[in-house]
Scaffold this motif. Structure first.
Motif, PDB file in Angstrom:
ATOM      1  N   LYS A  99     -27.134  19.700  11.320  1.00 53.37           N
ATOM      2  CA  LYS A  99     -25.989  19.898  10.419  1.00 53.37           C
ATOM      3  C   LYS A  99     -25.103  18.662  10.406  1.00 53.37           C
ATOM      4  O   LYS A  99     -24.636  18.219   9.331  1.00 53.37           O
ATOM      5  CB  LYS A  99     -25.189  21.118  10.872  1.00 53.37           C
ATOM      6  N   ALA A 100     -24.843  18.066  11.583  1.00 53.75           N
ATOM      7  CA  ALA A 100     -24.013  16.862  11.653  1.00 53.75           C
ATOM      8  C   ALA A 100     -24.674  15.706  10.924  1.00 53.75           C
ATOM      9  O   ALA A 100     -24.000  14.926  10.228  1.00 53.75           O
ATOM     10  CB  ALA A 100     -23.742  16.489  13.106  1.00 53.75           C
ATOM     11  N   LEU A 101     -25.991  15.588  11.044  1.00 52.78           N
ATOM     12  CA  LEU A 101     -26.713  14.531  10.337  1.00 52.78           C
ATOM     13  C   LEU A 101     -26.621  14.734   8.824  1.00 52.78           C
ATOM     14  O   LEU A 101     -26.421  13.780   8.065  1.00 52.78           O
ATOM     15  CB  LEU A 101     -28.184  14.499  10.779  1.00 52.78           C
ATOM     16  N   ASP A 103     -24.211  16.245   7.306  1.00 56.03           N
ATOM     17  CA  ASP A 103     -22.821  15.984   6.925  1.00 56.03           C
ATOM     18  C   ASP A 103     -22.577  14.504   6.653  1.00 56.03           C
ATOM     19  O   ASP A 103     -21.702  14.153   5.848  1.00 56.03           O
ATOM     20  CB  ASP A 103     -21.865  16.461   8.020  1.00 56.03           C
ATOM     21  N   VAL A 104     -23.323  13.631   7.340  1.00 55.76           N
ATOM     22  CA  VAL A 104     -23.152  12.181   7.119  1.00 55.76           C
ATOM     23  C   VAL A 104     -24.248  11.629   6.211  1.00 55.76           C
ATOM     24  O   VAL A 104     -24.471  10.432   6.136  1.00 55.76           O
ATOM     25  CB  VAL A 104     -23.117  11.409   8.455  1.00 55.76           C
ATOM     26  N   GLU A 105     -24.955  12.545   5.537  1.00 60.92           N
ATOM     27  CA  GLU A 105     -25.944  12.199   4.509  1.00 60.92           C
ATOM     28  C   GLU A 105     -27.168  11.493   5.084  1.00 60.92           C
ATOM     29  O   GLU A 105     -27.717  10.565   4.486  1.00 60.92           O
ATOM     30  CB  GLU A 105     -25.286  11.362   3.410  1.00 60.92           C
ATOM     31  N   LEU A 106     -27.611  11.966   6.256  1.00 58.33           N
ATOM     32  CA  LEU A 106     -28.887  11.541   6.830  1.00 58.33           C
ATOM     33  C   LEU A 106     -29.823  12.747   6.826  1.00 58.33           C
ATOM     34  O   LEU A 106     -29.394  13.865   7.106  1.00 58.33           O
ATOM     35  CB  LEU A 106     -28.708  11.026   8.257  1.00 58.33           C
ATOM     36  N   ASP A 107     -31.095  12.525   6.535  1.00 58.29           N
ATOM     37  CA  ASP A 107     -32.017  13.660   6.496  1.00 58.29           C
ATOM     38  C   ASP A 107     -32.438  14.070   7.906  1.00 58.29           C
ATOM     39  O   ASP A 107     -32.246  13.340   8.874  1.00 58.29           O
ATOM     40  CB  ASP A 107     -33.241  13.346   5.628  1.00 58.29           C
ATOM     41  N   LYS A 108     -33.009  15.261   7.993  1.00 61.07           N
ATOM     42  CA  LYS A 108     -33.360  15.820   9.302  1.00 61.07           C
ATOM     43  C   LYS A 108     -34.449  15.020  10.015  1.00 61.07           C
ATOM     44  O   LYS A 108     -34.610  15.132  11.235  1.00 61.07           O
ATOM     45  CB  LYS A 108     -33.808  17.272   9.143  1.00 61.07           C
ATOM     46  N   PHE A 109     -35.171  14.190   9.265  1.00 64.05           N
ATOM     47  CA  PHE A 109     -36.227  13.393   9.879  1.00 64.05           C
ATOM     48  C   PHE A 109     -35.653  12.260  10.734  1.00 64.05           C
ATOM     49  O   PHE A 109     -36.366  11.669  11.543  1.00 64.05           O
ATOM     50  CB  PHE A 109     -37.145  12.825   8.793  1.00 64.05           C
ATOM     51  N   SER A 110     -34.356  11.990  10.568  1.00 61.21           N
ATOM     52  CA  SER A 110     -33.703  10.995  11.417  1.00 61.21           C
ATOM     53  C   SER A 110     -33.615  11.479  12.865  1.00 61.21           C
ATOM     54  O   SER A 110     -33.454  10.674  13.781  1.00 61.21           O
ATOM     55  CB  SER A 110     -32.284  10.706  10.897  1.00 61.21           C
ATOM     56  N   PHE A 111     -33.733  12.777  13.054  1.00 61.77           N
ATOM     57  CA  PHE A 111     -33.555  13.407  14.362  1.00 61.77           C
ATOM     58  C   PHE A 111     -34.401  12.746  15.448  1.00 61.77           C
ATOM     59  O   PHE A 111     -33.927  12.511  16.567  1.00 61.77           O
ATOM     60  CB  PHE A 111     -33.915  14.895  14.257  1.00 61.77           C
ATOM     61  N   SER A 112     -35.649  12.434  15.133  1.00 60.17           N
ATOM     62  CA  SER A 112     -36.579  11.926  16.147  1.00 60.17           C
ATOM     63  C   SER A 112     -36.756  10.408  16.099  1.00 60.17           C
ATOM     64  O   SER A 112     -37.591   9.863  16.816  1.00 60.17           O
ATOM     65  CB  SER A 112     -37.942  12.606  15.992  1.00 60.17           C
ATOM     66  N   ARG A 113     -35.973   9.738  15.274  1.00 55.91           N
ATOM     67  CA  ARG A 113     -36.073   8.282  15.182  1.00 55.91           C
ATOM     68  C   ARG A 113     -35.166   7.609  16.208  1.00 55.91           C
ATOM     69  O   ARG A 113     -34.333   8.251  16.837  1.00 55.91           O
ATOM     70  CB  ARG A 113     -35.733   7.823  13.760  1.00 55.91           C
ATOM     71  N   PHE A 114     -35.340   6.284  16.353  1.00 59.68           N
ATOM     72  CA  PHE A 114     -34.540   5.502  17.289  1.00 59.68           C
ATOM     73  C   PHE A 114     -33.623   4.559  16.512  1.00 59.68           C
ATOM     74  O   PHE A 114     -33.905   4.218  15.349  1.00 59.68           O
ATOM     75  CB  PHE A 114     -35.451   4.702  18.226  1.00 59.68           C
ATOM     76  N   PRO A 115     -32.520   4.120  17.117  1.00 59.33           N
ATOM     77  CA  PRO A 115     -31.556   3.276  16.396  1.00 59.33           C
ATOM     78  C   PRO A 115     -32.160   2.048  15.720  1.00 59.33           C
ATOM     79  O   PRO A 115     -31.754   1.695  14.600  1.00 59.33           O
ATOM     80  CB  PRO A 115     -30.562   2.885  17.491  1.00 59.33           C
ATOM     81  N   HIS A 116     -33.125   1.407  16.363  1.00 61.02           N
ATOM     82  CA  HIS A 116     -33.685   0.175  15.781  1.00 61.02           C
ATOM     83  C   HIS A 116     -34.482   0.451  14.502  1.00 61.02           C
ATOM     84  O   HIS A 116     -34.785  -0.475  13.744  1.00 61.02           O
ATOM     85  CB  HIS A 116     -34.571  -0.552  16.805  1.00 61.02           C
ATOM     86  N   GLU A 117     -34.798   1.713  14.264  1.00 63.55           N
ATOM     87  CA  GLU A 117     -35.538   2.073  13.054  1.00 63.55           C
ATOM     88  C   GLU A 117     -34.617   2.315  11.857  1.00 63.55           C
ATOM     89  O   GLU A 117     -35.109   2.553  10.749  1.00 63.55           O
ATOM     90  CB  GLU A 117     -36.373   3.329  13.307  1.00 63.55           C
ATOM     91  N   ARG A 130     -22.051  11.655  15.606  1.00 56.95           N
ATOM     92  CA  ARG A 130     -21.808  11.887  17.037  1.00 56.95           C
ATOM     93  C   ARG A 130     -20.347  12.273  17.273  1.00 56.95           C
ATOM     94  O   ARG A 130     -20.045  13.075  18.160  1.00 56.95           O
ATOM     95  CB  ARG A 130     -22.160  10.628  17.836  1.00 56.95           C
ATOM     96  N   ALA A 131     -19.453  11.710  16.483  1.00 57.86           N
ATOM     97  CA  ALA A 131     -18.029  12.019  16.628  1.00 57.86           C
ATOM     98  C   ALA A 131     -17.680  13.386  16.057  1.00 57.86           C
ATOM     99  O   ALA A 131     -16.962  14.164  16.677  1.00 57.86           O
ATOM    100  CB  ALA A 131     -17.184  10.938  15.954  1.00 57.86           C
ATOM    101  N   ILE A 132     -18.189  13.713  14.879  1.00 55.02           N
ATOM    102  CA  ILE A 132     -17.752  14.946  14.214  1.00 55.02           C
ATOM    103  C   ILE A 132     -18.418  16.199  14.765  1.00 55.02           C
ATOM    104  O   ILE A 132     -17.911  17.297  14.574  1.00 55.02           O
ATOM    105  CB  ILE A 132     -17.969  14.874  12.681  1.00 55.02           C
ATOM    106  N   ILE A 133     -19.544  16.052  15.458  1.00 54.00           N
ATOM    107  CA  ILE A 133     -20.271  17.237  15.919  1.00 54.00           C
ATOM    108  C   ILE A 133     -19.438  18.066  16.891  1.00 54.00           C
ATOM    109  O   ILE A 133     -19.616  19.278  17.002  1.00 54.00           O
ATOM    110  CB  ILE A 133     -21.626  16.835  16.563  1.00 54.00           C
ATOM    111  N   LEU A 134     -18.490  17.440  17.578  1.00 55.68           N
ATOM    112  CA  LEU A 134     -17.643  18.151  18.535  1.00 55.68           C
ATOM    113  C   LEU A 134     -16.399  18.758  17.881  1.00 55.68           C
ATOM    114  O   LEU A 134     -15.550  19.309  18.570  1.00 55.68           O
ATOM    115  CB  LEU A 134     -17.231  17.204  19.666  1.00 55.68           C
ATOM    116  N   GLU A 135     -16.307  18.636  16.560  1.00 55.39           N
ATOM    117  CA  GLU A 135     -15.179  19.181  15.800  1.00 55.39           C
ATOM    118  C   GLU A 135     -13.841  18.707  16.380  1.00 55.39           C
ATOM    119  O   GLU A 135     -12.968  19.515  16.727  1.00 55.39           O
ATOM    120  CB  GLU A 135     -15.246  20.715  15.778  1.00 55.39           C
ATOM    121  N   PRO A 136     -13.659  17.399  16.476  1.00 59.14           N
ATOM    122  CA  PRO A 136     -12.430  16.856  17.065  1.00 59.14           C
ATOM    123  C   PRO A 136     -11.237  17.015  16.133  1.00 59.14           C
ATOM    124  O   PRO A 136     -11.393  17.284  14.937  1.00 59.14           O
ATOM    125  CB  PRO A 136     -12.770  15.379  17.248  1.00 59.14           C
TER     126      PRO A 136
END
Length: 223
Positions: A99-101, A103-117, A130-136
């Protein structure tokens, strides 16, 4: 800083912006009081400090440097949930991450990728997720677009505006880029040598600055 609004902090290098940010994050000692949600941060006990860290998140300037290269995107975004919401099941945690991904317009396939990709803009979206998932209640934006290509900067700024509108977030945006400050901020503080020398609504400060230093900053940003 009010819920649902953005406060900007500007000033040249060495003006004290970064020191203020470190003091707010509790990694640099500060005199006086820092009041957050009616509580003095200097007087919090351990459980209150843990709650504060959940309510106050940060998005760093360099999205690549702030993301562990050995963790997947799902692990990075969900890291805070393990600390602050340990009772969640694996499925519940994964749903929150996806859901957080989204919200920032990334697809669910980003879940298993690494930053360099990912591209720089995508990595900054991960940092925001990472910031919004905790509902700050408050997110510190530390030069949120300065490491990005110009073509990507406006996409990230519009995303931040949209998230703020939908989630009721408060932002403290620290930047030397006055165009970013003007676009995001409702109220602006100008800092010089560790002192606030001028403040006002974004419209008033940019249209009718009173201090010579502020006028110099504005002139430089338009040069």
């Amino acid at each position: 800083i009010h819920s649902g609004s953005t406060t900007g902090l500007v000033g040249e290098s060495g003006s004290g912006k970064s020191s203020l940010a470190r003091a707010l994050l509790g990694i640099e000692k500060a005199e006086g009081n820092i009041i957050f949600d009616g509580r003095n941060l200097h007087k919090l006990n351990s459980s209150e400090t843990r709650r504060f860290k959940k309510d106050f998140q940060i998005v760093f300037q360099d999205p690549f440097g702030s993301l562990s290269p050995r963790m997947t995107i799902g692990e990075i975004v969900g890291e805070g949930l393990r600390v602050h919401e340990p009772s969640l099941s694996r499925d519940e945690r994964e749903k929150k991450i996806i859901k957080a991904l989204e919200d920032v317009e990334l697809d669910k396939f980003s879940f298993s990728r690494f930053p360099h990709e990912l591209s720089g803009g995508q990595r900054q979206r991960v940092a925001i997720a990472r910031a919004i998932i905790l509902e700050p209640k408050l997110i510190l934006l530390d030069e949120p677009t300065s490491a990005l290509d110009v073509s990507i900067q406006m996409q990230i700024l519009h995303l931040l505006k949209d998230l703020q509108s939908r989630l009721g977030l408060a932002f403290l945006c620290i930047s030397h880029d006055l165009k970013v400050i003007r676009f995001l901020s409702d109220y602006v503080y100008v800092m010089k040598d560790g002192i606030i020398i001028e403040d006002g609504t974004s419209e008033d400060l940019f249209e009718s600055p009173k201090q010579a230093y502020t006028k110099e900053l504005l002139a430089a940003s338009l040069a």
